[in-house]
Design a protein around this motif. Structure first.
Motif, mmCIF file in Angstrom:
data_model
loop_
_atom_site.group_PDB
_atom_site.id
_atom_site.type_symbol
_atom_site.label_atom_id
_atom_site.label_comp_id
_atom_site.label_asym_id
_atom_site.label_seq_id
_atom_site.Cartn_x
_atom_site.Cartn_y
_atom_site.Cartn_z
ATOM 1 N N ASN A 76 3.093 6.018 2.091
ATOM 2 C CA ASN A 76 3.024 4.611 1.684
ATOM 3 C C ASN A 76 3.321 4.379 0.205
ATOM 4 O OD1 ASN A 76 2.238 3.355 4.201
ATOM 5 N ND2 ASN A 76 0.270 4.395 3.981
ATOM 6 N N ASN A 78 7.380 1.196 -2.850
ATOM 7 C CA ASN A 78 7.948 0.408 -3.948
ATOM 8 C C ASN A 78 9.056 1.156 -4.668
ATOM 9 O OD1 ASN A 78 7.939 -2.114 -5.245
ATOM 10 N ND2 ASN A 78 6.857 -1.250 -7.010
ATOM 11 N N PHE A 113 6.581 -6.774 -0.031
ATOM 12 C CA PHE A 113 5.451 -5.953 0.383
ATOM 13 C C PHE A 113 4.216 -6.386 -0.416
ATOM 14 C CE2 PHE A 113 9.153 -3.370 1.339
ATOM 15 C CZ PHE A 113 8.851 -2.823 2.582
ATOM 16 N N PRO A 114 3.089 -6.628 0.239
ATOM 17 C CA PRO A 114 1.898 -7.117 -0.478
ATOM 18 C C PRO A 114 1.091 -5.992 -1.118
ATOM 19 C CG PRO A 114 1.435 -7.030 1.862
ATOM 20 C CD PRO A 114 2.877 -6.606 1.700
ATOM 21 N N ASP A 115 1.773 -4.982 -1.639
ATOM 22 C CA ASP A 115 1.099 -3.811 -2.194
ATOM 23 C C ASP A 115 0.362 -4.169 -3.488
ATOM 24 O OD1 ASP A 115 2.641 -2.825 -0.171
ATOM 25 O OD2 ASP A 115 3.702 -1.332 -1.372
ATOM 26 N N ARG A 116 -0.899 -3.725 -3.562
ATOM 27 C CA ARG A 116 -1.676 -3.898 -4.784
ATOM 28 C C ARG A 116 -1.805 -2.578 -5.535
ATOM 29 N NH1 ARG A 116 -2.570 -7.331 -8.037
ATOM 30 N NH2 ARG A 116 -4.778 -6.937 -8.407
ATOM 31 N N TYR A 140 -1.906 2.116 -4.996
ATOM 32 C CA TYR A 140 -1.762 3.315 -4.175
ATOM 33 C C TYR A 140 -2.815 4.323 -4.609
ATOM 34 C CZ TYR A 140 2.893 1.223 -3.701
ATOM 35 O OH TYR A 140 3.932 0.357 -3.487
ATOM 36 N N ALA A 197 1.113 -0.922 -8.086
ATOM 37 C CA ALA A 197 2.342 -0.875 -7.288
ATOM 38 C C ALA A 197 3.529 -0.439 -8.124
ATOM 39 C CB ALA A 197 2.613 -2.234 -6.655
ATOM 40 N N GLN A 243 -3.386 -3.087 0.137
ATOM 41 C CA GLN A 243 -2.544 -4.282 0.164
ATOM 42 C C GLN A 243 -3.399 -5.539 0.124
ATOM 43 O OE1 GLN A 243 -0.163 -3.700 3.774
ATOM 44 N NE2 GLN A 243 1.541 -3.017 2.526
ATOM 45 N N GLN A 244 -2.845 -6.567 -0.478
ATOM 46 C CA GLN A 244 -3.526 -7.854 -0.509
ATOM 47 C C GLN A 244 -3.602 -8.405 0.911
ATOM 48 O OE1 GLN A 244 -2.421 -10.335 -3.751
ATOM 49 N NE2 GLN A 244 -2.860 -12.255 -2.653
ATOM 50 N N LYS A 301 6.214 -11.694 4.414
ATOM 51 C CA LYS A 301 5.487 -10.529 3.912
ATOM 52 C C LYS A 301 5.738 -9.347 4.857
ATOM 53 C CE LYS A 301 3.725 -12.494 0.342
ATOM 54 N NZ LYS A 301 4.197 -12.101 -1.006
ATOM 55 N N GLU A 350 4.768 -3.236 6.886
ATOM 56 C CA GLU A 350 5.192 -1.843 6.846
ATOM 57 C C GLU A 350 6.562 -1.696 7.477
ATOM 58 O OE1 GLU A 350 1.840 -0.167 8.982
ATOM 59 O OE2 GLU A 350 3.122 0.215 10.717
#
Length: 348
Positions: free
Chosen positions: A104, A108, A116-119, A121, A130, A186-187, A315, A318
């Protein structure tokens, strides 16, 4: 020499086990489908056997063709059996590049996309943003909940909805989260009101599968809507409902399917009738995954899980670049890949 021979023996055993497991899964599906629809036409079984032997070189690829026939009520040339897809197509058209979807934190790096709502890792004892700036552990909670009261933590290799956890600031304990293993925070997404009408409580998922050809052109090959039940926190393979989509218009088909592949015309909890509702901003969904696939062309087919949020923004939850699910699309919309020559890959 001994090591080479031993590897060949192990490979043969694993291959036999792989096809055996697929046969069991397909046979189980067929029994469940026939419990609702009655016995599959023997003509379709015979055609499946002949087609698997003549086109794919082995009758062992026929069990999934039985399933597709039972669901569609017909036999269609051009279908790709799922075990053939996994053992022949995936290695030929993806190799190890498709496996990157399991990691995962590389998301980015590959796509560099705000879709992608990634906040953050968490990998190998390190927390990063991210953008890969290291976050001191004592500041992780503050960072994660700065913009949202809830986050979703997904561990690497979180298949079938497993390995998905929800946290608020009140129940977030960093040591317990780290004990879950490497993953992504993720958010939490608030879905568009359209999807809340169907079922609220869990965020729906639009699954779109794309293919990129030798000229770099990306095409949408199948699409369906995955829905959770009212008791679910998120869409899970054990309980989900699936409804095919018209891939040109985004219209939801009249008939959906439960986990037993029994047909349904409405959501069993909300009683929402599927017929002819149209996914909002569907063209934007297609454009989003089309553009993203061009950034990862080495995995020739990708299954994207996405949703439209409350602000009408797409959004991407994955991407599935390895052995992504083609069974449902083939059975309800296929053949989806008949023009690609995949049936000849085994000969090479």
């Amino acid at each position: 020499m001994i090591r080479t021979k031993a590897k060949k023996v192990v490979d043969k055993v694993l291959l036999r086990l792989y096809h055996s497991n697929h046969k069991k899964e397909a046979t189980n599906f067929l029994k469940k489908i026939e419990a609702q629809k009655g016995k599959t036409n023997p003509k379709f079984i015979k055609l499946s056997n002949q087609y698997a032997a003549d086109v794919f070189g082995w009758v062992g690829y026929s069990p999934w063709l039985y399933v597709y026939s039972a669901i569609s009520g017909s036999f269609k040339e051009g279908w790709i059996p799922d075990n053939y897809y996994g053992k022949v197509v995936v290695p030929a058209l993806k190799g190890q590049y498709g496996d990157l979807d399991d990691l995962n934190a590389l998301q980015n790096k590959i796509f560099a996309s705000k879709l992608f709502p990634d906040r953050a890792y968490y990998v190998n004892g390190l927390w990063t943003t991210a953008d890969y700036a290291v976050i001191p552990q004592k500041k992780v909670a503050e960072f994660l909940f700065k913009t949202s009261p809830k986050i979703v933590y997904k561990t690497d290799n979180s298949l079938r909805g497993l390995g998905v956890h929800f946290f608020s600031k009140d129940n977030f304990e960093i040591n317990k989260v780290m004990a879950l293993g490497n993953g992504i925070a993720q958010q939490y997404i608030k879905q568009h009101a359209f999807f809340n009408e169907i079922v609220s409580g869990s965020v729906a998922t639009i699954r779109l599968t794309t293919y990129i050809d030798e000229d770099g052109e990306v095409s949408l090959r199948s699409g369906f809507l995955r829905l959770g039940r009212t008791t679910d926190t998120h869409v899970k393979s054990l309980t989900h409902l699936r409804v095919p989509l018209n891939t040109e218009t985004g219209e939801i088909c009249k008939i959906g399917y439960d986990t037993n592949m029994h047909t349904i015309e409405k959501h069993p909890d909300s009683n929402y009738v599927f017929n002819k509702s149209i996914i909002p901003h569907f063209n934007k969904c297609i454009a989003s995954v089309t553009n993203l696939h061009k950034l990862m062309p080495f995995s020739r087919t990708i299954g994207w899980d996405l949703i439209v949020d409350e602000n009408t923004e797409v959004k991407i939850m994955e991407w599935n670049g390895g052995h992504n699910d083609i069974k449902f699309g083939e059975a309800t919309q296929g053949p989806c890949y008949a023009d690609l020559g995949w049936e000849n890959l085994w000969k090479k």
